[in-house]
Design a protein around this motif. Structure first.
Motif, PDB file in Angstrom:
ATOM      1  N   MET A   1       0.851  -1.188   0.000  1.00  7.91           N
ATOM      2  CA  MET A   1       0.000   0.000   0.000  1.00  7.91           C
ATOM      3  C   MET A   1       0.888   1.240   0.000  1.00  7.91           C
ATOM      4  O   MET A   1       2.039   1.190   0.386  1.00  7.91           O
ATOM      5  CB  MET A   1      -0.919   0.009   1.228  1.00  7.91           C
ATOM      6  N   GLY A   2       0.290   2.352  -0.419  1.00  2.81           N
ATOM      7  CA  GLY A   2       1.059   3.585  -0.449  1.00  2.81           C
ATOM      8  C   GLY A   2       0.159   4.796  -0.368  1.00  2.81           C
ATOM      9  O   GLY A   2      -0.996   4.765  -0.780  1.00  2.81           O
ATOM     10  N   ILE A   3       0.725   5.845   0.172  1.00  3.07           N
ATOM     11  CA  ILE A   3      -0.003   7.109   0.268  1.00  3.07           C
ATOM     12  C   ILE A   3       0.198   7.867  -1.031  1.00  3.07           C
ATOM     13  O   ILE A   3       1.320   8.013  -1.506  1.00  3.07           O
ATOM     14  CB  ILE A   3       0.478   7.922   1.479  1.00  3.07           C
ATOM     15  N   ARG A   4      -0.901   8.321  -1.596  1.00  2.00           N
ATOM     16  CA  ARG A   4      -0.851   9.079  -2.842  1.00  2.00           C
ATOM     17  C   ARG A   4      -1.036  10.565  -2.552  1.00  2.00           C
ATOM     18  O   ARG A   4      -1.594  10.948  -1.532  1.00  2.00           O
ATOM     19  CB  ARG A   4      -1.926   8.585  -3.804  1.00  2.00           C
ATOM     20  N   MET A   5      -0.592  11.377  -3.495  1.00  2.00           N
ATOM     21  CA  MET A   5      -0.759  12.818  -3.367  1.00  2.00           C
ATOM     22  C   MET A   5      -2.230  13.182  -3.623  1.00  2.00           C
ATOM     23  O   MET A   5      -2.827  12.704  -4.584  1.00  2.00           O
ATOM     24  CB  MET A   5       0.128  13.537  -4.385  1.00  2.00           C
ATOM     25  N   ILE A   6      -2.786  14.000  -2.750  1.00  5.08           N
ATOM     26  CA  ILE A   6      -4.166  14.458  -2.936  1.00  5.08           C
ATOM     27  C   ILE A   6      -4.149  15.675  -3.847  1.00  5.08           C
ATOM     28  O   ILE A   6      -3.450  16.656  -3.582  1.00  5.08           O
ATOM     29  CB  ILE A   6      -4.831  14.771  -1.582  1.00  5.08           C
ATOM     30  N   VAL A   7      -4.918  15.584  -4.924  1.00  5.84           N
ATOM     31  CA  VAL A   7      -5.040  16.673  -5.895  1.00  5.84           C
ATOM     32  C   VAL A   7      -5.810  17.817  -5.247  1.00  5.84           C
ATOM     33  O   VAL A   7      -6.837  17.604  -4.601  1.00  5.84           O
ATOM     34  CB  VAL A   7      -5.774  16.164  -7.158  1.00  5.84           C
ATOM     35  N   LYS A   8      -5.328  19.023  -5.436  1.00  7.51           N
ATOM     36  CA  LYS A   8      -5.958  20.203  -4.835  1.00  7.51           C
ATOM     37  C   LYS A   8      -6.685  21.045  -5.899  1.00  7.51           C
ATOM     38  O   LYS A   8      -6.245  21.140  -7.045  1.00  7.51           O
ATOM     39  CB  LYS A   8      -4.898  21.086  -4.157  1.00  7.51           C
ATOM     40  N   HIS A   9      -7.785  21.639  -5.474  1.00  7.56           N
ATOM     41  CA  HIS A   9      -8.535  22.586  -6.302  1.00  7.56           C
ATOM     42  C   HIS A   9      -7.620  23.758  -6.615  1.00  7.56           C
ATOM     43  O   HIS A   9      -6.875  24.171  -5.739  1.00  7.56           O
ATOM     44  CB  HIS A   9      -9.770  23.043  -5.511  1.00  7.56           C
ATOM     45  N   PRO A  10      -7.527  24.280  -7.816  1.00 10.03           N
ATOM     46  CA  PRO A  10      -8.428  24.115  -8.958  1.00 10.03           C
ATOM     47  C   PRO A  10      -7.935  23.143 -10.038  1.00 10.03           C
ATOM     48  O   PRO A  10      -8.237  23.323 -11.207  1.00 10.03           O
ATOM     49  CB  PRO A  10      -8.488  25.535  -9.515  1.00 10.03           C
ATOM     50  N   ASP A  11      -7.209  22.095  -9.680  1.00  8.36           N
ATOM     51  CA  ASP A  11      -6.732  21.130 -10.678  1.00  8.36           C
ATOM     52  C   ASP A  11      -7.910  20.646 -11.533  1.00  8.36           C
ATOM     53  O   ASP A  11      -8.940  20.234 -10.999  1.00  8.36           O
ATOM     54  CB  ASP A  11      -6.075  19.940  -9.972  1.00  8.36           C
ATOM     55  N   PRO A  12      -7.767  20.687 -12.868  1.00 12.30           N
ATOM     56  CA  PRO A  12      -8.886  20.324 -13.748  1.00 12.30           C
ATOM     57  C   PRO A  12      -9.358  18.873 -13.622  1.00 12.30           C
ATOM     58  O   PRO A  12     -10.505  18.575 -13.966  1.00 12.30           O
ATOM     59  CB  PRO A  12      -8.363  20.608 -15.161  1.00 12.30           C
ATOM     60  N   VAL A  13      -8.527  17.970 -13.110  1.00 15.07           N
ATOM     61  CA  VAL A  13      -8.966  16.577 -12.958  1.00 15.07           C
ATOM     62  C   VAL A  13     -10.160  16.482 -12.015  1.00 15.07           C
ATOM     63  O   VAL A  13     -11.003  15.594 -12.153  1.00 15.07           O
ATOM     64  CB  VAL A  13      -7.807  15.652 -12.500  1.00 15.07           C
ATOM     65  N   GLU A  37      -5.524   4.207   2.554  1.00 16.31           N
ATOM     66  CA  GLU A  37      -4.375   4.653   3.351  1.00 16.31           C
ATOM     67  C   GLU A  37      -4.204   6.170   3.261  1.00 16.31           C
ATOM     68  O   GLU A  37      -3.928   6.832   4.262  1.00 16.31           O
ATOM     69  CB  GLU A  37      -3.106   3.937   2.868  1.00 16.31           C
ATOM     70  N   THR A  38      -4.407   6.713   2.071  1.00 12.14           N
ATOM     71  CA  THR A  38      -4.293   8.164   1.858  1.00 12.14           C
ATOM     72  C   THR A  38      -5.364   8.905   2.661  1.00 12.14           C
ATOM     73  O   THR A  38      -5.080   9.916   3.313  1.00 12.14           O
ATOM     74  CB  THR A  38      -4.396   8.493   0.358  1.00 12.14           C
ATOM     75  N   MET A  39      -6.602   8.396   2.617  1.00 15.47           N
ATOM     76  CA  MET A  39      -7.709   9.010   3.354  1.00 15.47           C
ATOM     77  C   MET A  39      -7.421   9.011   4.856  1.00 15.47           C
ATOM     78  O   MET A  39      -7.601  10.023   5.522  1.00 15.47           O
ATOM     79  CB  MET A  39      -9.007   8.250   3.065  1.00 15.47           C
TER      80      MET A  39
END
Length: 153
Positions: A1-13, A37-39
């Motif tokens: 398992m791994g922690i991922r980067m949380i995308v921040k607003h205003p990223d278009p994704v 895990e990220t959550m």
């Protein structure tokens, strides 16, 4: 398992309409585990795949009763109304007063492709609606009556 980067607003994704999951593979299982895990690391109660840059219809939720994994979720029934503060891991430091259904029933698939039904009220209902909104490119700031500075939820 791994922690991922949380995308921040205003990223278009965060504004993209996510695609349905059609293949239930080890990669999907890894995504679900990484999202959980990220959550937990971010002290959130829910996370949708676009929040980690993946435009697939995948969410994880835990409001204190254990992890709920939902693939291709869809709300099939709503009842009553609640109104209260909501935050988002992709919009840190901002809260909004949002009107949501007080109770929802959703159908989805589990990590193996089996159909599941999830019913929730209060915070779980709010989390289900919030995360499914993410899959449709909708953020809480789009539907909040007002927004204000606050700590992340």
């Amino acid at each position: 398992m791994g922690i991922r980067m949380i995308v921040k607003h205003p990223d278009p994704v965060l504004r993209e309409k996510c695609k349905a999951v059609k293949k239930f593979t080890p990669n999907l299982h890894k995504l679900l585990e990484d999202m959980a895990e990220t959550m937990y690391e971010a002290e959130g109660v829910g996370l949708a795949a676009p929040q980690v840059g993946i435009t697939k219809r995948v969410v994880v939720i835990d409001v204190g009763d254990g992890i709920i994994e939902m693939i291709n979720p869809e709300i099939i029934e709503k009842k009553d109304e609640q109104f209260g503060p909501e935050g988002c891991l992709s919009i840190p430091g901002l809260l909004g007063d949002v009107r949501r259904a007080k109770w929802v029933k959703a159908k989805a698939l589990d990590r193996h492709g089996n159909e599941i039904t999830v019913e929730g009220e209060e915070l779980l209902a709010r989390a289900i609606q919030h995360e499914i909104d993410h899959l449709n490119g909708v953020l809480f700031i789009d539907i909040a009556d007002k927004t204000y500075s606050g700590k992340e939820e």
